[in-house]
Design a protein around this motif. Structure first.
Motif, mmCIF file in Angstrom:
data_model
loop_
_atom_site.group_PDB
_atom_site.id
_atom_site.type_symbol
_atom_site.label_atom_id
_atom_site.label_comp_id
_atom_site.label_asym_id
_atom_site.label_seq_id
_atom_site.Cartn_x
_atom_site.Cartn_y
_atom_site.Cartn_z
ATOM 1 N N VAL A 36 34.081 39.228 41.424
ATOM 2 C CA VAL A 36 34.171 39.643 40.021
ATOM 3 C C VAL A 36 35.607 39.514 39.513
ATOM 4 C CG1 VAL A 36 33.950 41.599 38.439
ATOM 5 C CG2 VAL A 36 32.163 41.161 40.136
ATOM 6 N N VAL A 40 36.678 37.264 36.405
ATOM 7 C CA VAL A 40 37.148 37.926 35.184
ATOM 8 C C VAL A 40 38.645 37.703 34.959
ATOM 9 C CG1 VAL A 40 37.444 40.142 34.034
ATOM 10 C CG2 VAL A 40 35.328 39.667 35.291
ATOM 11 N N MET A 41 39.461 37.996 35.971
ATOM 12 C CA MET A 41 40.908 37.902 35.824
ATOM 13 C C MET A 41 41.431 36.503 36.119
ATOM 14 S SD MET A 41 42.169 41.525 37.497
ATOM 15 C CE MET A 41 43.851 41.194 36.985
#
Length: 322
Positions: A36, A40-41
């Protein structure tokens, strides 16, 4: 009698499966969280994967990496990497370095104006410096490097899978590769969370982590295979605990000595290799953990074809062939 340091008692009886669902669940959560974070980052990709320019410098004066970095800091160039190049074929007065500049957001390459600014700043530090070569890495090459890096890690994992499969049984191979993927994914997740620069040196560290982790796992599995023949009626869970305890001293000593050597490099090695060493430091810790709490758990869940399971009609253990 000579005094010896003992990190682990001669004989231990630790139940590594006491919290097996907690430890294995934590590993699953860590892997999912890492994926994740990467999604996301994203990763703080270095020049190798993002594109940029490499300027080769040459001078009769020794390379002062600190002075070079300080001179370029005022230009606000973003991602800058400076490394000294050493080669036995160089002359005694031939000092070479590489300055790598990452492309800025929205730009495919470093502009000639920026390169000129860099050369002027470095000449202020060392008037004798020259720039024999300037090379740029475009977005297409960077994408190819990303794909090849992924293939390198995947090929290493597949090779290890077949090696362990041929040496042991398929359950051992699945447990080993699952532990290796756990180590790599969680390490990449940490780089995404901390936004540490991710370049080809980190890929090399990931491949090294694969080799280190599988070595530790194979040692334990090799002892487990010996115990399978030695204790033919012992339940698999008890046998795996016995095996882990018998090899615990070796595991702790190997991890500790490797960690100390890497820690020294992390402190005194400088900025050039700090990302690589950090990945290795974390890899040693997570690799030791996954050997004890991921690989063995998966093998226990899958079971081993040894005929040691209780018979339904008698409740006794069946014998196995040597």
């Amino acid at each position: 009698m000579a005094w010896r340091l003992k990190l682990v008692p001669t004989k231990t009886n630790i139940d590594f499966f006491r919290w097996q669902f907690v430890t294995f669940g934590a590993s699953v959560v860590a892997v999912v969280a890492s994926l994740v974070l990467v999604a996301v980052m994203g990763l703080n990709l270095g020049i190798d994967f993002r594109g940029g320019t490499t300027i080769r410098t040459e001078s009769s004066q020794p390379v002062d990496v600190g002075a070079y970095r300080q001179a370029l800091a005022a230009l606000n160039l973003g991602d800058v990497s400076i490394t000294e190049v050493k080669d036995p074929t160089f002359r005694a007065d031939q000092h070479v370095a590489q300055v790598r500049l990452g492309a800025r957001e929205g730009e495919e390459a470093v502009t000639p104006e920026v390169i000129a600014q860099v050369e002027t700043a470095l000449k202020a530090v060392d008037p004798a410096i020259s720039f024999p070569a300037v090379e740029s890495v475009g977005p297409k090459v960077s994408q190819e490097l990303i794909w090849k890096a992924f293939l390198a890690v995947a090929a290493g994992s597949v090779g290890i899978l077949f090696y362990v499969w041929m040496r042991f049984e398929w359950q051992f191979a699945v447990g080993t590769v699952a532990a290796l993927l756990h180590d790599v994914i969680v390490t990449v997740g940490v780089f995404a969370a901390l936004q540490i620069k991710f370049d080809l040196a980190i890929v090399a560290a990931l491949l090294t982590i694969l080799g280190y982790s599988v070595n530790d796992t194979v040692v334990i599995f090799d002892r487990l295979r010996e115990n399978l023949a030695k204790y033919k009626t012992m339940p698999l869970r008890e046998m795996m605990n016995l095996t882990a305890n018998e090899t615990l001293s070796r595991t702790i000593m190997t991890a500790t000595t490797t960690f100390i050597a890497l820690l020294v490099l992390f402190i005194f090695g400088g900025d050039v290799i700090r990302g690589f060493v950090f990945a290795m430091l974390f890899g040693v810790v997570i690799g030791t953990y996954s050997t004890l709490y991921v690989a063995k758990n998966i093998v226990l869940m899958l079971g081993v074809d040894r005929g040691d399971k209780p018979k339904k009609d008698t409740g006794e253990f069946a014998s196995i062939e040597a």
